[in-house]
Design an enzyme around this catalytic site. Sequence first.
Site, PDB file in Angstrom:
ATOM      1  N   GLU A  91     -16.674 -40.947 -30.183  1.00 12.58           N
ATOM      2  CA  GLU A  91     -17.502 -39.876 -29.862  1.00 12.58           C
ATOM      3  C   GLU A  91     -18.035 -39.032 -31.007  1.00 12.58           C
ATOM      4  O   GLU A  91     -17.407 -38.821 -32.063  1.00 12.58           O
ATOM      5  CB  GLU A  91     -16.615 -38.859 -28.970  1.00 12.58           C
ATOM      6  CG  GLU A  91     -15.369 -38.302 -29.453  1.00 12.58           C
ATOM      7  CD  GLU A  91     -15.624 -37.187 -30.166  1.00 12.58           C
ATOM      8  OE1 GLU A  91     -16.409 -36.355 -30.154  1.00 12.58           O
ATOM      9  OE2 GLU A  91     -14.551 -36.945 -30.989  1.00 12.58           O
TER      10      GLU A  91
ATOM     11  N   LEU B 135     -19.222 -35.412 -30.626  1.00 15.75           N
ATOM     12  CA  LEU B 135     -19.591 -34.251 -30.129  1.00 15.75           C
ATOM     13  C   LEU B 135     -19.432 -33.303 -30.879  1.00 15.75           C
ATOM     14  O   LEU B 135     -18.219 -32.948 -31.434  1.00 15.75           O
ATOM     15  CB  LEU B 135     -18.784 -34.123 -28.693  1.00 15.75           C
ATOM     16  CG  LEU B 135     -18.657 -35.508 -27.652  1.00 15.75           C
ATOM     17  CD1 LEU B 135     -17.723 -34.989 -26.570  1.00 15.75           C
ATOM     18  CD2 LEU B 135     -20.001 -35.499 -27.372  1.00 15.75           C
TER      19      LEU B 135
ATOM     20  N   LEU C 136     -26.655 -27.974 -44.764  1.00 13.25           N
ATOM     21  CA  LEU C 136     -26.754 -27.443 -45.987  1.00 13.25           C
ATOM     22  C   LEU C 136     -26.808 -25.806 -45.777  1.00 13.25           C
ATOM     23  O   LEU C 136     -27.668 -25.197 -46.482  1.00 13.25           O
ATOM     24  CB  LEU C 136     -28.243 -27.853 -46.663  1.00 13.25           C
ATOM     25  CG  LEU C 136     -28.019 -29.345 -47.069  1.00 13.25           C
ATOM     26  CD1 LEU C 136     -29.452 -29.771 -47.861  1.00 13.25           C
ATOM     27  CD2 LEU C 136     -26.874 -29.570 -48.051  1.00 13.25           C
TER      28      LEU C 136
ATOM     29  N   CYS D  49     -12.452 -31.629 -36.245  1.00 13.05           N
ATOM     30  CA  CYS D  49     -12.611 -32.825 -36.558  1.00 13.05           C
ATOM     31  C   CYS D  49     -12.820 -33.259 -38.198  1.00 13.05           C
ATOM     32  O   CYS D  49     -12.254 -33.895 -38.727  1.00 13.05           O
ATOM     33  CB  CYS D  49     -14.123 -33.376 -36.071  1.00 13.05           C
ATOM     34  SG  CYS D  49     -14.036 -33.781 -34.382  1.00 13.05           S
TER      35      CYS D  49
END
Length: 444
Positions: free
Chosen positions: A159, A161, A261, A271
């Site tokens: 995934e 997400l 950025l 994550c």
Amino acid sequence: MVQFNNNISVIGTGYVGLVSGACLSEFGMNVICMDNDLDKIEKLKNGEMPIYEPGLYDIVKKNMNQGRLNFTNDLKYAVENSTVIFIAVGTPPLEDGSADLQYVLDAACEVAKYMNGYKIIVDKSTVPVGTGQKVKAKVRDVFNARNVNYDFDIVSNPEFLREGAAVKDFTHPDRVVVGVESKKAEEIMKQIYKVLYIISVPFVITNLETAELIKYASNAFLATKISFINEMANICEEIGADVHKLAKAMGQDGRIGSKFLHPGPGYGGSCFPKDTKALVHIAKEAGVRSEIIETVIKVNDAQKERMISKIKNRFNNDLHGRKIALWGLSFKPETDDLRESPALYIGKRLIEEGAEVNVYDPIAMDNCQKFYSEIQFNYCKNEYEACKNAEAVVLATEWNQFRSMNLNEIKSNMKGALFLDFRNVYEPQEMKKIGFDYEGVGRK
């Protein structure tokens, strides 16, 4: 073409599992979401969401009403009534940075106990390279114990997400990655996602190992962009340059792109911190140095601490008894997720340094009180209350409502005039006109 009955189950109703299950039902699949947490399942049946994610409630409610989405804690029922079984359980980091596969492998074994014919087991959780082969071996071990030999396939379908935009990311993805070992599994996975062909979403069909690595590589690269621009911001501060002009010019180069950025207090969430550390571990196990990713992690840790130094420097390195308003707790806007949040880190460190911290976040305060009750924040009903008699404001999460405050009223509520904008929400000259002693990130 292989015939597929559209029957799917999703094991785990955490962030990834719930969003995936709900969106797959929106694609027209018949989805059973299964979780061992009976209380969570009962709440979901009653329409109560365990996570804050814009748009998710409406999709869950709609597809439950139309009979395509169901919730259960009966794994046997879920497996027996599904052809494709997505495993979407947690893979928390271990002390050495590697991903803990206990829940994935346990789920695979439990699924194998109830398999009654051909099934596709899909790894939706973020898992290290080689997990698909481990899942395959676990299933065969259970089959040997049961004295059965059903045909099955293992698929890797990572995934991508973003919290706060997960529904859009699932229904309008940049790409769909599918790691397979058989043409049959490939065809069925394409049928599951066939609605995406209408909007010309590209599909990357590859082997298990490549699919497993793609997720880690993607997140590590994005984390690298964040750490890079933060290093540039630190240089800008020392030489009098403007990091926003720098980032704009860089982003206009098509080879670089403007996304990620944005200077600030570092990356966080469920994550990037976990996946960068896991990728370093994967490389070490393969006998390869990952010097860039190792440095990205060090730069991110240092950036969070640099924010603390900015605050301490304004108070002669002594925060004892200082009252500071903290705007934001979640690691980014539009989520209540506090995992590895730079904002939470800043707040905790300020208290460790002896400061009194008044905090306000539009969504994440309940989670903070529930999971981080040991941190002695003063929780406030709004931004204005947080600033009452404060000597400084620290803007740590860029919630949209923080962009349109009555700054004159904020300043009049404060005892001091220091405004530390760690997300560069406001323009320095405008803040100075109001009377704030303003400091951002990467702008002298």
